[in-house]
Design an enzyme around this catalytic site. Structure first.
Site, PDB file in Angstrom:
ATOM      1  N   THR A 297       0.824  -1.208   0.000  1.00 47.24           N
ATOM      2  CA  THR A 297       0.000   0.000   0.000  1.00 47.24           C
ATOM      3  C   THR A 297       0.854   1.252   0.000  1.00 47.24           C
ATOM      4  OG1 THR A 297      -0.128   0.394   2.392  1.00 47.24           O
ATOM      5  CG2 THR A 297      -1.640  -1.239   1.468  1.00 47.24           C
ATOM      6  N   ASP A 298       0.245   2.344  -0.419  1.00 49.79           N
ATOM      7  CA  ASP A 298       0.866   3.645  -0.197  1.00 49.79           C
ATOM      8  C   ASP A 298       0.905   3.889   1.307  1.00 49.79           C
ATOM      9  OD1 ASP A 298       2.024   6.104  -0.735  1.00 49.79           O
ATOM     10  OD2 ASP A 298       0.643   6.546  -2.371  1.00 49.79           O
ATOM     11  N   TRP A 299       1.710   4.834   1.719  1.00 47.19           N
ATOM     12  CA  TRP A 299       2.030   4.986   3.138  1.00 47.19           C
ATOM     13  C   TRP A 299       0.851   5.556   3.947  1.00 47.19           C
ATOM     14  CZ3 TRP A 299       5.252   2.211   1.073  1.00 47.19           C
ATOM     15  CH2 TRP A 299       6.468   1.837   1.636  1.00 47.19           C
ATOM     16  N   GLY A 300       0.450   4.814   4.969  1.00 47.16           N
ATOM     17  CA  GLY A 300      -0.511   5.321   5.941  1.00 47.16           C
ATOM     18  C   GLY A 300      -1.967   5.168   5.584  1.00 47.16           C
TER      19      GLY A 300
END
Length: 664
Positions: A297-300
């Protein structure tokens, strides 16, 4: 390494080693493998970044994938990655760390999405490679990245970014190859070949392509790092167009894929962020396109950017993303939450095993179990070598794109010893070629280096401040200044394009216009005087007005009415022969300023390391000194940081600060 267990035996097949190690892992071990946060640099027990846990805590949680941000020197990075590997080798299973990084080799000044080069060789932004459209050059560039990353222990590149820059206002255009799907796909595939080779092996850096299924068509050009930019739209019905580059990268063997934060709106797809979207990740990416690698996933996306699933708990977001097909959580730090979900029956351990197999397979393919450590001395010799820096400088120069060329005294290339009035150029660099004068009235020509405009967003020092978004119109005061200089003397304007800019209002006033996609003053001046040629062609069109931008469709390339310069436009020097700098006394050419700092060029990290300078900044702007985002912008100049992070500060305060710094 001992070979007490089959997974430690390099003579066995990777599949045998994966299955053996998997059989020895606890549920906690498996969950930890599925997290990929930022690891603070240096002291294991020091403070974490951005309020996140410190290094000791993250290592104690069994996490073995880390994104590293800071880059003080090649030796320090290599020593630190070795220290981390030595620490995890003490664990019962001894699973080595896979270190990753955002892009480091370009001119980006947004530490949230890419990092300034620091000790690494510096090249143009990806837009510059798009302007050159040279697959061999991109593959060579990626090979340099591979060698420099390997030298310091970085084994995963959180790039290439193969979004298509179809929306002119989008703030992340600079790290794309431009607005044409074919160019983006071909260059992206070349990039993957340079990083990984024919297949992932001990000499590879694995590539994580982003942002599936293409992040370019953001509504109104806003960015989904922020809630107001979460919507991704397809008014031109061009969803398939944005998939094209990913198909080429999958064919090239790209190892990993990162979905985007954005959520599709007004389409057939569920209106949730792509990291939660099962049709996008499983039906399209896995089943339709045949991608077998790691989806990170993209971060956060569980704790911060969870668009379309705001009403869900963090646990529910985790369940939904894993069900969608995610293998790993970028930027998240709490494996215990995933363990609890398995124990409570919300996710099966068998589902974790699917992802863990992919993640372990990657570590074995990279050879990390056999050789997790790097040679510190070799790192110093490899990273930022003279050869790589020269190649980077030449690429910066060649990517310059000539849009208008005068027939008079400002015709490019300029004659050596021309009397030049300059703004935005280091005089030490220009002095090797020109006679520098202090006013336009004294000059034969004026040369102005400017940057594409943007609107300031957010609070000073916030993440939002580092995204260049909003209108593409130059500010009235800057337009007036360009016109005033141009009315006095034939004027050459060079614009740094991190996204398109509207140049129509001053195009008729200036004699010559050239644009760059990240170029050092030395690269620009060599083009200015003909030591190197500008070979670029625009990787996107330059709109004629904001009205044309507002009327265009976000997902359609080259969609503004009557652009000032069309996609692919670029002039060439006629009858070019390579020039050399006129002979000058070395001492004259290298005259040093008596000031301690050049506020337009000295790195902020060096300024803050000086106690006297740090005291001055702290007295006027204490919030800047310890701000974690500012710490990540250490390679930027003080003036660049003040232009974004202190944009709302009283100008009198800024003038006083700059005055004190200039007097040092």
């Amino acid at each position: 390494m001992t070979t007490d267990h089959p997974y430690q035996d390099a003579t066995r097949s990777i599949e045998q080693r994966v299955e053996d190690l998997l059989s020895r892992m606890t549920l906690e071990d498996k969950a930890a493998l599925m997290f990929h946060p930022i690891l603070p640099f240096g002291d294991f027990d020091g403070d974490g970044l951005f309020g996140l846990p410190n290094a000791r805590t993250l290592l104690d949680r069994g996490i073995t994938h880390f994104n590293i941000l800071q880059a003080p020197s090649a030796r320090e990075i290599a020593e630190w990655t070795n220290a981390v590997q030595a620490e995890v080798a003490k664990s019962p299973l001894g699973i080595p760390v896979t270190f990753s990084t955002d892009p480091r080799h370009s001119f980006s000044d947004n530490p949230a999405t890419s990092l300034l080069a620091g000790p690494f060789s510096q090249w143009p932004e990806m837009l510059g490679f798009g302007a050159l459209d040279d697959e061999a050059l991109v593959e060579r560039f990626a090979d340099v990245i591979r060698r420099e990353y390997l030298a310091v222990g970085i084994r995963t590149a959180l790039h290439p970014q193969v979004d298509i820059a179809t929306e002119p206002r989008w703030s992340r255009a600079s790290t794309t190859f431009g607005s044409d799907a074919d160019i983006v796909g071909r260059l992206g595939a070349a990039y993957v070949r340079g990083l990984q080779g024919a297949e992932i092996g001990v000499g590879s850096v694995s590539g994580m392509a982003k942002h599936f299924p293409g992040g370019g068509p953001q509504k109104d050009g806003e960015d989904p790092h922020f809630s107001y930019g979460r919507e991704q739209v397809y008014p031109g019905d061009m969803f398939e167009y944005h998939l094209e580059p990913f198909k080429k990268l999958i064919a090239a063997g790209v190892s990993q894929m990162m979905p985007y934060y954005g959520m599709p709106v007004g389409t057939e797809f569920e209106e949730v962020g792509f990291n939660f979207n099962k049709v996008i990740l499983t039906d399209i990416l896995r089943n339709q396109l045949g991608f077998e690698g790691i989806i990170c996933t993209d971060w956060g996306i569980v704790s911060r950017q969870f668009w379309g699933v705001e009403e869900l708990t963090e646990e529910e977001r985790m369940i939904k993303s894993i069900d969608a097909g995610v293998d790993q959580f970028g930027g998240e730090t709490e494996p215990a939450r995933l363990v609890g979900l398995v124990r409570d029956g919300h996710i099966t351990e068998a589902r974790l095993d699917e992802s863990v197999r992919r993640l372990l397979r990657e570590k074995f393919r990279l050879g990390l179990f056999e050789q997790p450590y790097v040679d510190v001395a070799a790192a110093e010799a490899t990273v930022g070598s003279a050869e790589s820096r020269q190649l980077g400088l030449e690429a910066q120069a060649h990517a310059q794109t000539l849009l208008k060329n005068d027939t008079g005294t400002a015709k490019l290339p300029l004659a050596p010893d021309t009397k030049v009035y300059a703004e935005g150029i280091d005089p030490k660099v220009l002095r090797k070629w020109a006679s520098i004068v202090s006013t336009p009235e004294e000059a034969d020509v004026a040369v102005l280096r400017v940057v594409a405009p943007w609107e300031v967003r957010g609070e000073p020092g916030d993440l939002e401040n580092f995204f260049h978004a909003g209108s593409l119109d130059f500010h009235p005061a800057e337009l007036e200044h360009i016109r005033t200089v141009a009315a006095t003397v034939p004027t050459i304007v060079d614009v740094y394009l991190d996204r398109p800019a509207i140049v129509a209002p001053f195009l008729d006033d200036v004699a010559s216009l050239i644009v760059n996609f990240g170029s050092h003053d030395d690269a620009f001046v060599q083009v200015l005087f003909g030591a190197l040629e500008p070979l670029g062609k625009l990787p996107f069109e330059l709109p004629s007005s904001m009205a044309a931008v507002l009327a265009s469709r976000e997902d359609v390339p080259s969609d503004t009415d009557d652009p000032t310069f069309a996609f692919g436009f670029g002039l060439r020097y006629q009858d070019w022969t390579q020039a050399v700098p006129p002979f000058r006394d070395a001492a004259e050419a290298e005259v040093e300023s008596t000031q301690r700092w050049d506020l337009d060029r000295s790195p902020l990290s060096e300024i803050l390391a000086d106690p006297e300078s740090r005291t001055i900044i702290h007295r006027h702007l204490p919030e800047l000194v310890d701000n974690p985002m500012i710490a990540m912008a250490g390679a930027m100049s003080l003036n660049a940081v003040l232009g974004m992070a202190a944009s709302n500060v009283d100008p009198a305060v800024l003038d006083e600060l700059k005055g004190e710094m200039a007097s040092l």
